[in-house]
Design an enzyme around this catalytic site. Structure first.
Site, PDB file in Angstrom:
ATOM      1  N   GLY A  14       0.944  -1.284   0.050  1.00 44.79           N
ATOM      2  CA  GLY A  14      -0.070   0.060   0.092  1.00 44.79           C
ATOM      3  C   GLY A  14       0.802   1.393  -0.100  1.00 44.79           C
ATOM      4  N   ALA A  15       2.110   1.200  -0.771  1.00 51.21           N
ATOM      5  CA  ALA A  15       2.979   2.199  -0.645  1.00 51.21           C
ATOM      6  C   ALA A  15       2.753   3.260  -1.551  1.00 51.21           C
ATOM      7  CB  ALA A  15       4.302   1.650  -0.781  1.00 51.21           C
ATOM      8  N   SER A  17       0.550   5.855  -2.048  1.00 44.90           N
ATOM      9  CA  SER A  17       0.051   6.840  -1.545  1.00 44.90           C
ATOM     10  C   SER A  17       0.073   6.744   0.005  1.00 44.90           C
ATOM     11  CB  SER A  17      -1.132   7.357  -2.205  1.00 44.90           C
ATOM     12  OG  SER A  17      -2.156   6.527  -1.706  1.00 44.90           O
ATOM     13  N   GLY A  18      -0.452   8.068   0.791  1.00 47.60           N
ATOM     14  CA  GLY A  18      -0.932   7.911   2.008  1.00 47.60           C
ATOM     15  C   GLY A  18       0.162   7.492   2.978  1.00 47.60           C
ATOM     16  N   ILE A  19      -0.280   6.790   3.972  1.00 44.66           N
ATOM     17  CA  ILE A  19       0.636   6.467   5.048  1.00 44.66           C
ATOM     18  C   ILE A  19       1.719   5.459   4.615  1.00 44.66           C
ATOM     19  CG2 ILE A  19       0.584   4.776   7.387  1.00 44.66           C
ATOM     20  CD1 ILE A  19      -2.094   5.653   7.668  1.00 44.66           C
ATOM     21  N   GLY A  20       1.542   4.489   3.642  1.00 45.51           N
ATOM     22  CA  GLY A  20       2.685   3.894   2.982  1.00 45.51           C
ATOM     23  C   GLY A  20       3.594   4.550   2.366  1.00 45.51           C
ATOM     24  N   SER A 137      -6.391  -0.327  13.157  1.00 37.65           N
ATOM     25  CA  SER A 137      -7.236   0.883  13.353  1.00 37.65           C
ATOM     26  C   SER A 137      -8.135   1.025  14.303  1.00 37.65           C
ATOM     27  CB  SER A 137      -8.044   1.190  12.174  1.00 37.65           C
ATOM     28  OG  SER A 137      -9.285   2.259  12.256  1.00 37.65           O
ATOM     29  N   TYR A 163     -15.176  -2.835   7.550  1.00 37.36           N
ATOM     30  CA  TYR A 163     -14.082  -2.148   7.732  1.00 37.36           C
ATOM     31  C   TYR A 163     -13.366  -2.518   9.026  1.00 37.36           C
ATOM     32  CZ  TYR A 163      -9.984   1.088   8.085  1.00 37.36           C
ATOM     33  OH  TYR A 163      -8.836   1.451   8.243  1.00 37.36           O
TER      34      TYR A 163
END
Length: 274
Positions: A14-15, A17-20, A137, A163
């Site tokens: 998951g790299a 965008s975002g946290i990754g 989460s 989720y």
């Protein structure tokens, strides 16, 4: 934070965008050799360029769609062929499905993309791993996990519930991994509510991301980077962390019997039980 061994190999899913991506940039800046895994080739290339601009070195890239378990198996084969040792596997890829969706493998999208796919990947790489960090989460408290029915969320579907169930599975998976694999450090964490592309398909979610005081991706990635770097003796194996502090997860996500049942059910679901 300590850099334990100098130039380590860190695989971040998951790299794109975002946290990754934020975690990959920071880990690379600290001297780690980062490997980016993402679903969209164009965004994956853009992420690689972002890392290169920061540290002067382009990371290695692997494409995989966690909505397909065959894609995950192929990814594991490629990573095994490329690397004899993976010091840290950051299981960060995730999805929220705003309507009930089944993957090509027959599972509800959230439970597969957020749990079954990283569960399979981690098991296929386990003999080469030094540490596992799982992006969970605080939404795990809303989960209603039933290992005997991993598609339970499809009945009376609620996006937040599905989720939350997948995030409950994340916390249980990290805890059970630490029990089953004592030589591998495993942790899960809550990144906070982060302003990312997550849920952009929904106008309501996208509007909330613009208007509410969400964290930046960089802030959300801080605990991931910290767990990837901190000396194991200072952490609790299988622990759940929030803002770099150990926290007790919601009661159901702290149940070792449920974690063991989930592991067995997940192994059957991804074809690892035989």
């Amino acid at each position: 934070m300590e850099d334990l061994t100098g130039r380590r190999l860190v695989v971040v899913t998951g790299a794109s965008s975002g946290i990754g991506l934020a975690a990959a940039v920071e880990l690379a800046r600290r001297g780690d050799r980062v490997v980016l895994v993402g679903r969209d080739p164009a965004r994956l290339q853009a992420a690689a360029e972002r890392v290169r601009e920061t540290v002067g070195e382009r990371p290695e890239l692997f494409r995989a769609d966690f909505a397909s378990l065959d894609d995950v198996r192929r990814l594991a084969e490629q990573l095994r062929a490329a690397y004899d040792r993976i010091d840290v596997l950051a299981n960060n890829a995730g999805a929220i499905a705003l309507q009930p969706l089944r993957t090509v493998d027959g599972y509800e999208m959230s439970i597969q993309a957020n749990h079954l796919a990283p569960f399979l990947l981690t098991n296929l790489l386990a003999d080469r791993l030094g540490r596992i960090v799982v992006t969970a989460s605080g939404a795990h408290r809303f989960g209603r996990l039933d290992p005997d029915d991993l598609n339970r969320s499809l009945r009376g579907y609620q996006p937040a519930g599905a989720y939350g169930t997948s995030k409950q599975a994340n916390v249980l998976f990290a805890a059970e991994a630490s029990r089953r694999w004592p030589d591998i450090a495993a942790y899960s964490f809550h990144p906070g509510v982060v302003r990312t592309r997550f849920g952009n398909e929904s106008r309501i979610v996208a509007l909330g991301m613009r208007l509410l005081p969400f964290r930046s991706a960089e802030k959300g990635a801080e605990t991931l980077v910290w767990l990837a770097n901190q000396d194991r003796s200072r952490l609790v194996d299988g622990g759940y962390y929030v803002d770099r502090r150990l926290r007790r997860p919601y009661r159901k996500a702290a149940d070792p019997q449920l974690a063991a049942r989930l592991w067995a059910a997940s192994a059957r679901a991804v074809g690892l039980d035989g």
